[in-house]
Design a protein around this motif. Structure first.
Motif, PDB file in Angstrom:
ATOM      1  N   VAL A  95      23.323  54.429  45.217  1.00  0.00           N
ATOM      2  CA  VAL A  95      23.478  54.499  46.670  1.00  0.00           C
ATOM      3  C   VAL A  95      22.596  53.405  47.267  1.00  0.00           C
ATOM      4  CG1 VAL A  95      23.206  55.871  48.757  1.00  0.00           C
ATOM      5  CG2 VAL A  95      23.918  56.979  46.627  1.00  0.00           C
ATOM      6  N   GLN A  96      23.165  52.584  48.142  1.00  0.00           N
ATOM      7  CA  GLN A  96      22.419  51.461  48.717  1.00  0.00           C
ATOM      8  C   GLN A  96      22.776  51.282  50.183  1.00  0.00           C
ATOM      9  OE1 GLN A  96      22.221  47.566  46.558  1.00  0.00           O
ATOM     10  NE2 GLN A  96      23.076  46.722  48.450  1.00  0.00           N
ATOM     11  N   ARG A  97      21.758  51.017  50.993  1.00  0.00           N
ATOM     12  CA  ARG A  97      21.953  50.666  52.400  1.00  0.00           C
ATOM     13  C   ARG A  97      21.430  49.255  52.612  1.00  0.00           C
ATOM     14  NH1 ARG A  97      19.126  50.265  57.251  1.00  0.00           N
ATOM     15  NH2 ARG A  97      20.231  50.985  59.134  1.00  0.00           N
ATOM     16  N   LEU A 109      23.822  27.524  73.554  1.00  0.00           N
ATOM     17  CA  LEU A 109      24.419  28.848  73.401  1.00  0.00           C
ATOM     18  C   LEU A 109      23.648  29.600  72.320  1.00  0.00           C
ATOM     19  CD1 LEU A 109      26.399  28.891  70.583  1.00  0.00           C
ATOM     20  CD2 LEU A 109      27.661  27.291  72.013  1.00  0.00           C
ATOM     21  N   THR A 110      23.795  30.908  72.328  1.00  0.00           N
ATOM     22  CA  THR A 110      23.178  31.747  71.296  1.00  0.00           C
ATOM     23  C   THR A 110      24.271  32.462  70.527  1.00  0.00           C
ATOM     24  OG1 THR A 110      22.939  33.618  72.805  1.00  0.00           O
ATOM     25  CG2 THR A 110      21.079  32.090  72.633  1.00  0.00           C
ATOM     26  N   ASP A 111      23.974  32.769  69.277  1.00  0.00           N
ATOM     27  CA  ASP A 111      24.924  33.407  68.372  1.00  0.00           C
ATOM     28  C   ASP A 111      24.133  34.420  67.553  1.00  0.00           C
ATOM     29  OD1 ASP A 111      27.185  34.013  66.984  1.00  0.00           O
ATOM     30  OD2 ASP A 111      27.547  31.988  66.235  1.00  0.00           O
ATOM     31  N   SER A 112      24.480  35.697  67.642  1.00  0.00           N
ATOM     32  CA  SER A 112      23.717  36.711  66.923  1.00  0.00           C
ATOM     33  C   SER A 112      24.646  37.804  66.420  1.00  0.00           C
ATOM     34  CB  SER A 112      22.629  37.322  67.819  1.00  0.00           C
ATOM     35  OG  SER A 112      23.208  37.987  68.921  1.00  0.00           O
ATOM     36  N   ALA A 113      24.179  38.519  65.393  1.00  0.00           N
ATOM     37  CA  ALA A 113      24.956  39.618  64.828  1.00  0.00           C
ATOM     38  C   ALA A 113      24.009  40.556  64.093  1.00  0.00           C
ATOM     39  CB  ALA A 113      26.032  39.108  63.885  1.00  0.00           C
ATOM     40  N   ASP A 114      24.441  41.814  63.959  1.00  0.00           N
ATOM     41  CA  ASP A 114      23.659  42.841  63.265  1.00  0.00           C
ATOM     42  C   ASP A 114      24.646  43.737  62.525  1.00  0.00           C
ATOM     43  OD1 ASP A 114      21.989  44.911  62.432  1.00  0.00           O
ATOM     44  OD2 ASP A 114      20.794  44.866  64.269  1.00  0.00           O
ATOM     45  N   LEU A 115      24.637  43.678  61.200  1.00  0.00           N
ATOM     46  CA  LEU A 115      25.562  44.446  60.383  1.00  0.00           C
ATOM     47  C   LEU A 115      24.793  45.420  59.501  1.00  0.00           C
ATOM     48  CD1 LEU A 115      27.951  41.623  59.096  1.00  0.00           C
ATOM     49  CD2 LEU A 115      28.366  43.189  60.994  1.00  0.00           C
ATOM     50  N   THR A 116      25.316  46.617  59.343  1.00  0.00           N
ATOM     51  CA  THR A 116      24.748  47.607  58.435  1.00  0.00           C
ATOM     52  C   THR A 116      25.863  48.138  57.539  1.00  0.00           C
ATOM     53  OG1 THR A 116      23.052  48.269  60.017  1.00  0.00           O
ATOM     54  CG2 THR A 116      23.522  49.793  58.213  1.00  0.00           C
ATOM     55  N   GLY A 117      25.622  48.191  56.247  1.00  0.00           N
ATOM     56  CA  GLY A 117      26.627  48.664  55.305  1.00  0.00           C
ATOM     57  C   GLY A 117      26.026  49.567  54.249  1.00  0.00           C
ATOM     58  N   TRP A 118      26.844  50.473  53.738  1.00  0.00           N
ATOM     59  CA  TRP A 118      26.446  51.384  52.675  1.00  0.00           C
ATOM     60  C   TRP A 118      27.337  51.163  51.460  1.00  0.00           C
ATOM     61  CZ3 TRP A 118      22.517  55.094  52.658  1.00  0.00           C
ATOM     62  CH2 TRP A 118      21.853  55.287  53.866  1.00  0.00           C
ATOM     63  N   THR A 119      26.757  51.361  50.276  1.00  0.00           N
ATOM     64  CA  THR A 119      27.489  51.303  49.014  1.00  0.00           C
ATOM     65  C   THR A 119      27.234  52.598  48.250  1.00  0.00           C
ATOM     66  OG1 THR A 119      27.234  48.904  48.886  1.00  0.00           O
ATOM     67  CG2 THR A 119      27.800  50.048  46.849  1.00  0.00           C
ATOM     68  N   THR A 123      31.057  50.685  53.142  1.00  0.00           N
ATOM     69  CA  THR A 123      31.299  50.658  54.588  1.00  0.00           C
ATOM     70  C   THR A 123      30.807  49.332  55.137  1.00  0.00           C
ATOM     71  OG1 THR A 123      29.144  51.571  55.229  1.00  0.00           O
ATOM     72  CG2 THR A 123      30.889  53.146  54.694  1.00  0.00           C
ATOM     73  N   SER A 124      31.456  48.843  56.192  1.00  0.00           N
ATOM     74  CA  SER A 124      31.107  47.625  56.922  1.00  0.00           C
ATOM     75  C   SER A 124      31.227  46.388  56.028  1.00  0.00           C
ATOM     76  CB  SER A 124      29.698  47.696  57.502  1.00  0.00           C
ATOM     77  OG  SER A 124      29.403  46.574  58.283  1.00  0.00           O
TER      78      SER A 124
END
Length: 718
Positions: free
Chosen positions: A361-363, A397-407, A434-435
């Motif tokens: 299990v990994q986040r 300009l600014t460019d940003s992202a925030d991703l969270t995934g589980w395995t 996920t994600s």
């Protein structure tokens, strides 16, 4: 534990002069070891190592073992980058940025320390793990059993040194061409039930990344790096062991400059620039930790581990130069933090059956942020009805992202000893993620191994694979933020990358016709849906994943090795072909004409190299004396990765071969526990060979292999 497939035991020492036994290495003087004072603890530690191997055996996969002597026979020895050691295995292809490809896959390698899988990191240029840390080093490929999933092109399995296997201190210094400076050290020992080991090295040189042109000296290519690893193990009782492994790497890189390049844009009225004075830089850092509990009880073995890994990448552009050449100058940072739990068990339920099971299990959380200067698109003052043209003043300009995934992963398999000479290993694995997409798959695995005599081993295996896209390689660029600028892509489609699903078949034969000689063959075929490839699209320089709808990968490997007395010889040859069609994710990175062609035509993957080979020889003079001398030579061959001339990836680059020589002399200095002087000559013939031209699907820069170089290493054991 007996390995059910003789491949592991009979051919594991063939790669990279791996067939050289411990006797062929200049023997150090005998030194007192913890075995002499604490034999019970030493026996327990050895027993626990064997039982951990019983939990996670190869069971029919193709396994290539690199002994510590084999690593020493590699040019630069244990000071060499890990990828250079792995290149001595069949079917391992050299690429730029220190990357390697195994059996036609772009990446998809998993790295394990003492059986625990490390999460994927961000580092592109850096080799996070070093051969110096390895007491044992193996590469597993082929139809992997059910305990190996998620990254399936190959498993790099490292058994980390301990104070038992590496007592005392060992200091070394390597220097040479390109202002190469590399001091390093190790220290190991034991106090009561506690075993400890630590290693570290610093590296500085002027060829941190492959040269973009063929000259001997690259321009603006200095790097500074440090690596470290520590391991502490505690024996609780004869059936219980706790351990902790922690390490990291921190590296800075200048991006090398390509001379005589013509700017593509005008900035503040300036349209001229000397490309040799560009100042682009990248920083990479990775830190990881693993805590494990190993327990045995009669016929039951288990290992439960918690792990974490943090990676960070920073890119600093040349404020004006990036705008002139690329139309965009991003100050960018990307981070990744992954943590999880892994458990593996084995249980011998009957004389002919061993059950194995496990879970993971990994986040992971990935963040990215960029502050970008770019050029706007403005009306053409000479023709208001014409398409917009680039302006020469910048916009931000600014460019940003925030991703969270589980395995989530679980597996169950049974090793069935049908006959004394026939073993069947069948299993089932389940993976879910996920994600950015929620996906899952049940994956059956089966391997059959027949050993009619101790000299002959045949195997056949089938594996269903599920390979998620690494979350930190998911494209997160904001297309809307770049609208109306030169940074806006031609294609606005950005479908989320998908997990690759494939069927993999592997067969092999190993024969030992006479004492000391081993020959073998392996053939494989893979049919993939959503085949994952990776590209480098602009800056910062990291990998972005995309999918082809389908791909076919096929090939074979031949090898032979001889290991007897002072001689160690090996040779291998591999052929593979990777064909793919129809890009179905991250489409905005490509031009529309390129997408249209690939949608209707099978093409070679950019990392396809049809023929790959390596060969080597080592001989030890006075092998039983205190002044033994080891001489070795090896050769690497490749017939070229792909480039684009007319249609995508339509042509292979010219073939190349590099010859390397090494000499190691032991010095019998009174009172010394081991003094060695080593000389290495890399690319002796000074061949000029190109790895990349900067063209091809997902290829961002030209790269040449390192020219002739010389290194001297002095090492001292205390």
């Amino acid at each position: 534990m007996r390995r059910v497939f003789g491949w592991s035991s009979v051919c594991g020492l063939f790669v990279g002069m791996a067939s050289a036994s411990a006797q062929t290495e200049p023997a150090p003087e005998p030194t007192p070891t913890p075995t002499q004072s604490l034999p019970g603890i030493t026996v327990t530690a050895t027993k626990m190592d064997e039982e951990r191997s019983a939990i996670l055996p190869s069971l029919g996969a193709t396994k290539y073992d690199f002994s510590r002597t084999a690593i020493q026979n590699t040019p630069q020895g244990q000071d060499a980058p890990l990828n250079q050691v792995l290149l001595r295995a069949p079917g391992v292809v050299q690429d730029g940025f220190g990357q390697i490809h195994v059996r036609g896959d772009h990446g998809s390698l998993q790295y394990r320390l003492d059986g625990v899988q490390l999460p994927e990191g961000l580092s592109l240029f850096s080799q996070v793990l070093s051969p110096r840390f390895a007491n044992s080093l193996s590469l597993l490929t082929g139809a992997l059993p059910a305990q190996y999933g998620l990254r399936t092109a190959g498993v790099v399995d490292i058994g980390v040194k301990s104070g038992t296997t590496n007592p005392g201190a060992d200091l070394s210094f390597m220097g040479g061409s390109y202002n190469w400076v590399q001091p390093s050290g190790e220290y190991g020992g034991r106090s009561g039930n506690i075993d400890y080991y630590a290693a570290g090295q610093y590296l500085s040189n002027n060829i941190g990344i492959e040269n973009p042109f063929s000259a001997w000296t690259p321009i603006h290519d200095q790097t500074s790096q440090w690596y470290a690893l520590g391991k502490v193990t505690g024996i609780i009782d004869e059936n219980t062991r706790l351990s902790f492994i922690g390490g990291g790497v921190n590296a800075s890189y200048q991006i090398p400059n390509n001379i005589n390049q013509v700017p593509n844009f005008t900035v503040f009225g300036n349209s001229t620039w000397d490309s040799s004075i560009l100042d682009q830089r990248q920083w990479e850092s990775t830190y990881f930790g693993i805590a494990s509990l190993q327990k045995t009880y009669q016929d039951f073995n288990m290992q439960l581990s918690g792990f974490a890994r943090y990676s960070q990448l920073n890119y600093q552009p040349d404020a004006i130069g990036d705008l002139l050449y690329n139309g965009i100058a991003p100050w960018a940072q990307r981070t990744s933090f992954a943590a999880g739990v892994q458990g593996d068990t084995s249980w011998k339920v009957a004389p002919k059956h061993t059950l194995r099971s496990g879970f993971l299990v990994q986040r992971e959380r990935v963040t990215s942020f960029a502050q970008v200067n770019t050029l706007p698109l403005v009306p053409d003052p000479s023709d208001p009805d014409a398409p917009f043209i680039p302006g020469d003043t910048t916009v931000g300009l600014t460019d940003s992202a925030d991703l969270t995934g589980w395995t989530y992963s679980v597996y169950l398999q049974d090793e069935w000893k049908v006959l004394p000479t026939l073993t069947v290993n069948g299993g089932l694995r389940f993976d879910a993620i996920t994600s950015p997409r929620n996906e899952y798959q049940f994956s059956p695995r089966i391997n059959v191994v027949w050993e009619p005599t101790p000299e002959i081993s045949l195997r056949a295996g089938y594996s269903r694979y599920f390979v998620p896209v690494p979350l930190n390689q998911v494209s997160v660029s904001s297309l809307a933020a770049r609208a109306g600028t030169v940074a806006a892509p031609e294609v606005l489609t950005n479908d989320a990358a998908r997990a690759e699903r494939s069927d993999y078949i592997d067969v092999g034969l190993t024969v030992k016709p006479v004492d000391g000689l081993t020959v073998g063959f392996s053939g494989f075929y893979k049919w993939a849906e959503n085949y994952i490839d990776k590209g480098q699209f602009g800056a910062p320089i990291f990998q972005t994943a995309f999918n082809y709808s389908n791909a076919q990968v096929r090939g074979f490997e031949l090898f032979a090795n001889y290991d007897k007395g002072p001689w160690s010889l090996y040779a291998n040859l591999a052929w593979s072909q990777v064909n793919s069609i129809n890009i179905i994710s991250s489409q905005f990175n490509f031009e529309q004409a390129e997408l249209d062609f690939i949608a209707n035509n099978w093409i070679f993957a950019d990392h396809n190299q049809s023929w790959t080979g390596s060969a080597g020889a080592a001989y030890v003079f006075n092998m039983d004396s205190d002044y033994a001398t080891r001489v070795s030579a090896d050769m690497l061959y490749g017939n070229g990765l792909r480039q684009t001339l007319v249609t995508p990836n339509d042509t292979a680059l010219p073939p190349y071969a590099t010859l390397n020589l090494s000499v190691t002399q032991r010095l019998p200095i009174s009172g010394s526990k081991g003094t060695n002087v080593r000389f290495d000559a890399i690319n002796v013939t000074d061949g000029q060979y190109q790895l990349r031209t900067g063209t091809g699907v997902g290829v961002g820069a030209p790269q040449f292999g390192m020219r002739r170089a010389f290194f001297v290493t002095l090492s001292q054991k205390f």
